[in-house]
Design an enzyme around this catalytic site. Structure first.
Site, PDB file in Angstrom:
ATOM      1  N   GLN A   1      -1.915   7.614  10.806  1.00  0.00           N
ATOM      2  CA  GLN A   1      -1.749   6.246  11.288  1.00  0.00           C
ATOM      3  C   GLN A   1      -0.766   6.184  12.455  1.00  0.00           C
ATOM      4  OE1 GLN A   1      -1.721   5.032   6.637  1.00  0.00           O
ATOM      5  NE2 GLN A   1      -0.992   3.401   7.962  1.00  0.00           N
TER       6      GLN A   1
ATOM      7  N   ARG B   1      -0.033  -0.536   1.459  1.00  0.00           N
ATOM      8  CA  ARG B   1      -0.365  -1.773   2.161  1.00  0.00           C
ATOM      9  C   ARG B   1       0.767  -2.791   2.076  1.00  0.00           C
ATOM     10  NH1 ARG B   1      -6.424  -4.089   2.172  1.00  0.00           N
ATOM     11  NH2 ARG B   1      -6.166  -5.511   3.887  1.00  0.00           N
ATOM     12  N   CYS B   2       1.960  -2.332   2.455  1.00  0.00           N
ATOM     13  CA  CYS B   2       3.116  -3.202   2.301  1.00  0.00           C
ATOM     14  C   CYS B   2       4.174  -2.799   3.300  1.00  0.00           C
ATOM     15  CB  CYS B   2       3.658  -3.075   0.886  1.00  0.00           C
ATOM     16  SG  CYS B   2       5.350  -3.570   0.676  1.00  0.00           S
TER      17      CYS B   2
ATOM     18  N   GLU C   1      -1.111  -7.185   5.261  1.00  0.00           N
ATOM     19  CA  GLU C   1      -0.501  -6.872   3.982  1.00  0.00           C
ATOM     20  C   GLU C   1      -0.078  -8.080   3.165  1.00  0.00           C
ATOM     21  OE1 GLU C   1       2.283  -4.572   6.050  1.00  0.00           O
ATOM     22  OE2 GLU C   1       1.349  -2.653   5.609  1.00  0.00           O
TER      23      GLU C   1
END
Lengths: 787, 167
Positions: A221, A371-372, A741
């Site tokens: 990423q 996802r945070c 998120e």
């Protein structure tokens, strides 16, 4: 939201179909495992069956006897190159391969290099490793005891305590508690979970000995930061940064799990470097679940001090964080506990103190990959659960309780007692909207009626505040590299464009949304704009996509770079139309002369002139770069309401309705925003009801396949009802905030609050997530309910 | 055992892949998904879990959805395989492909091929399914991005398109 551009331009606010879709729909995506190079070798990994053990011997003889097995690499081999250990992004050390002891079940022990993946797997099963078991440290509280075995004997200080971190004013908070009428305390455990993107991690490393250049196709990423890390770690072997090209091709979901550097990547690179062959390493699901970055694992003791009327006054939180055997979280370096001090949430606390102690255990490393944005879910979950517990204890409706305690719309920008400056918000507006959609009063009436009939129904609210878009360079860096992000835009002579970014989509649709931002700013149709990311040789430097930072940083850079182009276009238009720049009017797509709208030049005509007929003394071409350093973080928010029914006989929790009202400021593509919310909600449901990484008392991972680690299927996933309010960010060039998120952060507390709301009258105050049927059934039996 | 495994007898198989006959000599232990991806070089079929849970590797074997990570290539001998690459015909997307993009039923795209192939077979047998039936039908295909909402809408839309086409 009013749109400035027509659909054929496709600027902000249009649900433009995704440019990515045609290749994904026809099997023409290019994911890492699809990369196939001539002469490519395959690397597979021998892993530890024990959580803590001394390696007494590694015998590769039988493996090497297999035709096609070319090499077996051990930690001792890597040690010769000073590569047995590597730094983590938190400046701790992580083993690439162990030299003497293994620290978790599933840890990499040796690597087998072979001509194909089946032979490599044969080699892995033929490597004989002997271990002398050591006592594992599984429980972080045990780890802190004086007589606990030490996880990291390599460190000078013989302790499992990694660091202590705190924020806020301890003494003023203690004073607030001592004078408060009501104090409520709850222990809340947020278990270890795993992102499990459907594509696992892997890479293809290709060392070209002639060009002396390394190319790595990698599931990452953050390709630019990874390239820098490779150069820093392997610089002594001659891998200089200009000789390294990291390509992040199509990525099959990331969610934070593809930010860290895993040993497999390093081993593939080393193997290619040593053999001169391209080397592929792709982990299987069990390896992914057992060894890749986890999230959460926060043991939280939370306390709230309140007045009898329900005004929350002070928040005190003490947390033990289980980091596994090394601190390999990917937090900004000044924030070992991430942004956990957003834990005052949407509420106007006057005093707060929060402290976290990081602890080593014999488990895999990680911490934030789910996802945070850096521990925000933990913070939101804690404060939203506590708000509900206080409300219930004081017998105040949880919605009314929240309304009373919210930061008020007129208080923005709002400085929280823990030091954040919230950019904008209307928390009351979002909750009112959610209550309206679900018809909250009717739901409460129904609940009362059902309770009279002995049925269990619960309603849970979560009114969360997110904190995303890291970040302002004065506070945010990864290994010292400031967390800006960037855009390069070039308008071609024919008015078409290419734009490149330092971020990397993993499904978020950047090829579409970034094009829309440029379309909005320049009036060039989004369909005429190619967006590229992920190739460090061509894309501008940036820190990558995670923590909902792409729109707040690179999206802003797209707007700023577009505006630079527009400035130049204005000068060219004034030259072409022979009027002063002040006499020009801009509407998306063209400049016209004020008062004479027929005299105009389109952006395409101006682009052509930039290469063919530009003013004397002006540089040719039409392109611009922006490295955007955000002045502040953005603070998306929302209110979720969940209604559940509980089966008294089985303990099963059924989500009847779930209404999600999100506010991410101005919206680029409503279709994509809604899709992000759907996915986020499902990844909020997952830890609330299903997912947990489980270890036995010996540190064995009991959740190594999807048979035991339960991702939600379409059957468990409820119908998500979504809506939006729009409160633009005052500092973002487009008024946008980020959305990826929010739902993952907000949803778990709404579900847990709904379950506890259904059971409160039976004396249940808390059930730790995942709220399984077994836990609810047990709580019901403990409360004397038998049916 | 390792010597056996590393010097296996090769088996000759013949399959019809997306309408074209293919012949190859394979190891008996070669999984169908690797046969498709690495021997026949069609990489649209993905691998997500190795244990038949996630469905990313779903293909059609004689028209029936099969998880190609838990079947051997030799078991496909003499049979017809349809992969995602075989869905569009003559440059025109299959209705389910069109529906997936229209309804935003895909994000990262990794589960999408399997999700669509499950749908092709399902809608053939059940042209007008209820939402609950669709949810059950895709419960063997995991998606981490979409929360299934828009996949279900895509199935409904594809069903309508296919009914129209059949009418």
């Amino acid at each position: 939201m009013t749109m400035r551009t027509p659909p054929e331009i496709g600027g902000m606010g249009h649900s433009v179909p995704r440019k990515e879709d045609p290749r994904f729909l026809q099997g023409k995506g290019n994911y890492v495992d699809d990369v196939k190079l001539p002469g490519m070798l395959h690397l597979d990994i021998v892993r530890s069956p024990l959580a803590h053990a001394r390696i007494t011997s590694i015998n590769a003889e039988k493996a090497l006897a297999i035709p096609g097995v070319l090499a077996v690499i051990t930690g001792k081999d890597l040690e010769q190159y000073n590569l047995a250990w590597m730094p983590t992004l938190m400046s701790d050390l992580q083993m690439v391969l162990p030299v003497d002891t293994v620290k978790f079940d599933g840890q990499e022990v040796a690597a087998v290099l072979a001509t194909d993946r089946y032979t490599a797997a044969d080699g892995v099963s033929a490597v004989e490793v002997e271990y002398e078991p050591l006592e594992p440290v599984v429980n972080p509280f045990r780890a802190l005891e004086a007589d606990s075995p030490i996880v990291r004997e390599d460190k000078e200080e013989k302790t499992n305590h990694i660091w202590h971190w705190e924020a806020g004013d301890r003494s003023s908070t203690d004073r607030a508690f001592s004078r408060s009428a009501v104090t409520v305390k709850e222990d809340i455990y947020i278990p270890r979970i795993h992102v499990s993107s459907i594509e696992t991690c892997g890479c293809v490393a290709q060392w070209d000995a002639v060009q002396e250049k390394l190319t790595v196709w990698m599931t990452t990423q953050a390709p630019h930061a990874i390239r820098t890390v490779i150069a820093l770690v392997a610089g002594h072997l001659g891998l200089a940064e200009h000789k390294i090209r990291v390509i992040s091709p199509d990525i099959g979901g990331g969610f934070g799990g593809k930010v860290p550097v895993y040993p497999g990547y390093v081993l593939a690179i080393a193997a290619s470097f040593l053999t001169g062959h391209p080397v592929k390493w792709v982990e299987d699901r069990m390896e992914n679940l057992m060894a890749d970055s986890f999230a959460r694992d926060y043991h939280i003791a939370a306390e709230v001090a309140a007045r009898q009327d329900g005004t929350m006054e002070a928040l005190r939180i003490k947390t033990v964080a289980d980091h596994g055997y090394t601190d390999a979280a990917c937090n900004p370096s000044q924030f070992p506990a991430g942004l956990f001090h957003i834990c005052t949430g949407s509420y106007d606390f006057k005093d707060a103190f929060v402290e976290v102690d990081g602890v080593y255990t014999n488990k895999p490393p990680g911490g934030i990959a789910y996802r945070c944005s850096f521990r925000v879910t933990e913070a939101v979950y804690a404060v939203e659960r506590m708000a509900d517990i206080v409300a219930h204890q004081l017998n105040i409706d949880p919605a009314e309780f929240r309304m009373k305690n919210f930061v008020k719309p007129e208080s923005f920008p709002y400085r929280s007692v823990l030091g954040w400056e919230y950019d904008s918000g209307d928390y009351q507006g979002a909750l009112e909207r959610a209550m309206e959609i679900i018809d909250y009063p009717a739901l409460r009436r129904e609940q009362a009626e059902r309770r009279d009939r002995g049925e269990l129904m619960g309603i849970g609210i979560s009114s969360f505040t997110e904190i995303v878009g890291a970040g302002p360079s004065r506070h945010f860096d990864i290994l010292g590299i400031k967390m800006f992000d960037s855009a390069d835009i070039r308008i071609h002579p024919t008015g078409k464009a290419i734009a490149r970014f330092g971020t990397k989509s993993q499904g978020q649709g950047h090829e579409t949304t970034y094009a829309q931002i440029i379309a909005e700013e320049l009036g060039i149709p989004a369909s005429d704009i190619t967006v590229e990311e992920g190739d460090t040789d061509t894309a501008p430097y940036g820190l990558g996509t995670y923590a909902s930072r792409s729109t707040p940083t690179a999206g802003a850079a797209a707007a700023v770079a577009s505006r630079k182009i527009l400035d130049k276009a204005r000068t060219i238009a004034s030259y072409l139309l022979d009027v002063s720049e002040e006499d020009l009017e801009w509407e998306p797509g063209k400049f016209s002369v004020r008062g004479a709208p027929d005299r105009a030049r389109t952006i395409q005509e101006i682009a052509f002139a930039a290469y063919t007929d530009h003013p004397l003394g002006m540089e040719a071409g039409l392109e611009a770069h922006s490295s955007y350093d955000p002045p502040n973080l953005t603070y998306p928010f929302g209110s979720y309401i969940c209604a559940v029914d509980i089966d008294k006989g089985t303990g099963e929790v059924k989500i009847r309705r779930f209404v999600a009202v999100d506010d991410c400021g101005n919206v680029i593509n409503p279709m994509i925003v809604e899709g992000q919310v759907h996915g986020g909600l499902t990844m909020g449901l997952a830890p609330a009801l299903l997912e947990e990484m489980v270890y036995d008392e010996n540190g064995n991972n009991l959740t190594g396949t999807f048979m035991d680690y339960l991702l939600p299927t379409a059957v468990e996933t409820p119908v998500w009802e979504t809506d939006r309010t729009v409160t633009p960010s005052p500092h973002h060039p487009l008024g946008a905030k980020g959305i990826g998120e929010s739902a993952t952060v907000g949803a778990p507390a709404a579900i847990a609050n709904a379950v506890v709301d259904a059971l409160w009258h039976l004396g249940v105050r808390n059930i730790d997530i995942p709220i399984t049927s077994a836990k609810v059934w047990q709580a019901l039996r403990d409360a004397g309910v038998d049916e | 055992m390792t010597t056996e495994a590393s010097q296996p007898a090769m088996v000759s198989i013949r399959v019809t892949l997306n309408g074209t006959e293919q012949e190859a000599s394979v190891e008996p232990r070669l999984l169908l998904v690797h046969f498709i991806r690495e021997t026949l070089n069609l990489t649209g079929t993905h691998i997500g879990c190795d244990t038949t849970h996630c469905g990313a590797c779903t293909i059609l074997l004689d028209g029936t959805p099969v998880k190609s990570c838990t079947i051997f290539a030799v078991q496909a001998d003499g049979r017809e395989i349809t992969t995602v690459e075989g869905l569009a015909a003559g440059g025109v997307l299959h209705p389910i492909q069109a529906a997936f993009t229209e309804e935003h039923g895909l994000q990262c795209g990794f589960c999408t091929p399997g999700m669509m192939l499950t749908g092709v077979a399902f809608l053939e047998n059940n042209p007008d399914p209820s939402e609950a039936e669709i949810r059950r039908a895709i419960s063997g295909n995991l998606c981490r991005c979409t929360g299934y909402v828009n996949i279900i809408k895509a199935y409904q839309s594809a069903a309508a398109k296919l009914r129209e086409r059949g009418a």
